[in-house]
Structure formats: structure tokens, C-alpha cells
Design a protein around this motif. Structure first.
Motif, PDB file in Angstrom:
ATOM      1  N   GLU A 176       0.827  -1.212   0.000  1.00 56.90           N
ATOM      2  CA  GLU A 176       0.000   0.000   0.000  1.00 56.90           C
ATOM      3  C   GLU A 176       0.859   1.259   0.000  1.00 56.90           C
ATOM      4  OE1 GLU A 176      -3.340   2.145   2.881  1.00 56.90           O
ATOM      5  OE2 GLU A 176      -2.969  -0.008   3.050  1.00 56.90           O
ATOM      6  N   ASP A 177       1.945   1.240   0.782  1.00 59.67           N
ATOM      7  CA  ASP A 177       2.820   2.412   0.850  1.00 59.67           C
ATOM      8  C   ASP A 177       3.521   2.665  -0.479  1.00 59.67           C
ATOM      9  OD1 ASP A 177       2.206   3.041   3.446  1.00 59.67           O
ATOM     10  OD2 ASP A 177       3.878   1.926   4.315  1.00 59.67           O
ATOM     11  N   ALA A 180       1.061   4.006  -2.896  1.00 59.56           N
ATOM     12  CA  ALA A 180       0.713   5.391  -2.565  1.00 59.56           C
ATOM     13  C   ALA A 180       1.787   6.358  -3.048  1.00 59.56           C
ATOM     14  CB  ALA A 180       0.512   5.537  -1.060  1.00 59.56           C
ATOM     15  N   TYR A 184       1.178   9.389  -5.614  1.00 62.33           N
ATOM     16  CA  TYR A 184       1.507  10.753  -5.202  1.00 62.33           C
ATOM     17  C   TYR A 184       2.555  11.366  -6.125  1.00 62.33           C
ATOM     18  CZ  TYR A 184       2.360  14.608  -1.925  1.00 62.33           C
ATOM     19  OH  TYR A 184       2.469  15.841  -1.338  1.00 62.33           O
TER      20      TYR A 184
END
Length: 204
Positions: A176-177, A180, A184
């Protein structure tokens, strides 16, 4: 009257601080004397206060009270040392939060190097994300993945196909990180494009 009390009563605060700081961490009087040393040192000079805090914080690490020590270090602006102390204690998430909030420049880079050296890649990524550095976070992921890919290519086929080695621990593309950061970074690039398109050309 204790010896430190006599020293305080005659105005020899530096000697009193030194005596209080000599209390071993294992002593039941350590916490009380440590706080007294910090309080008295603040009445003498900033340099003595910082020295007292560093000594107390180092002793707190020895007694598994590293978080209390880092609070004192942060209170006197010694964020780099507080971050290092948290890393030494294995408190990587707390260290990442502190680094992202307070460290800049070479101090921040030094903290990231320690994360990588310790194999704490998710914490390093979290630190970069917390510092609002999407470009650096994306480059960090790419660099780690390239190094991992080169490492895999040096292995024989049997080892290379191992499930444990296919994905880089902590930086799995499906994480998930990691996802993300990619999202971003994409937004960040689009904003840069719009800024460039909207800006007026330079002219003499």
C-alpha cells in the motif's frame, strides 16, 4: 544535608550537577537525581544543560528508557541525537516520525542511511513520505528495486525463483505504501507540468 544539597547551598551548581549525574542508572535515586541535574544545569548555562541532557539520555538507554531520554534531547533541540538513540533502541517508526518532522539536510540523509543499513526500508520510505518528498521517495524505491534486481541476477536459477527473494522485503510493488508513493509522485509530476505550462517565458 546531602553533599549535593551543600553544593547548591554554597552556589556551586556545576559541581552539584556533576555529582547528580554520577548517579548510576541502576540506582533507585537515578530518575530523581537526573531531573535535578537537568533543572540545576539550566540555571548555569545552555552548554551545561545540553551536556546534562545527553548524559541522562544515554543512561536512560542503558535502562531501557530510551523514549524518556529522547524527549529530553528534543526539548533542547538535539533532534539528530534523539533520532539516533531511537534507531539504536530499535524504535524505527518513532525515529522515522522524528526524522521527517525535525531533521533536514545532512542530518536527514544520515538518518536514512542508518535505516537502509539496518534493513529498515519501510521505515525509510515512511520517513520520506512524512517529509512530503514524493520525488525522493520514488527515486528511493527505484534505487532499492534496481539493486535488488541486480542481486537476483547474480544468483543461480533455483535461488532466484525463491518466493522469499522475488520481492524486496518491505518494498513489495503491491504494498500500500509503495503504491501510494507511485500515485503521489504521479500527481506531483502532473503539477510540475501544469506549472511549467502556465508560467510565462523568460525574455530580455
Amino acid at each position: 544535608m546531602d553533599q549535593q544539597d551543600r553544593l547548591v547551598s554554597i552556589g556551586n551548581l556545576e559541581a552539584a550537577v556533576s555529582l547528580l549525574l554520577s548517579t548510576p542508572p541502576e540506582s533507585s535515586y537515578f530518575s530523581a537525581n537526573a531531573l535535578r541535574a537537568v533543572a540545576l544545569s539550566s540555571a548555569v548555562s545552555t552548554s551545561l544543560l545540553e551536556l546534562a541532557v545527553k548524559v541522562v539520555a544515554a543512561n536512560m538507554v542503558r535502562t531501557d528508557r530510551s523514549l524518556s531520554g529522547t524527549h529530553l534531547l528534543c526539548a533542547v533541540g538535539r533532534h539528530q541525537e534523539a533520532c539516533s538513540q531511537l534507531q539504536d533502541a530499535g524504535c524505527w517508526t518513532d525515529a522515522a516520525t522524528l526524522a521527517a518532522t525535525h531533521l533536514k539536510g545532512t542530518d536527514y540523509a544520515r538518518a536514512l542511511i542508518l535505516y537502509v543499513a539496518a534493513g529498515a526500508l519501510p521505515e525509510a520510505l515512511a520517513s520520506l513520505r512524512g517529509a512530503q518528498q514524493p520525488d525522493t521517495a520514488a527515486m528511493f524505491i527505484l534505487a532499492c528495486q534496481e539493486i535488488h534486481s541486480e542481486y537476483l541476477s547474480s544468483l543461480d536459477d533455483e535461488l532466484r525463483s525463491s518466493d522469499k527473494l522475488v520481492n524486496l522485503p518491505g518494498l513489495n510493488p503491491e504494498s500500500e505504501d509503495v503504491h501510494a508513493v507511485g500515485e503521489y509522485y504521479g500527481q506531483y509530476q502532473r503539477k510540475l507540468v501544469h506549472l511549467c505550462m502556465d508560467s510565462q517565458p523568460f525574455s530580455d
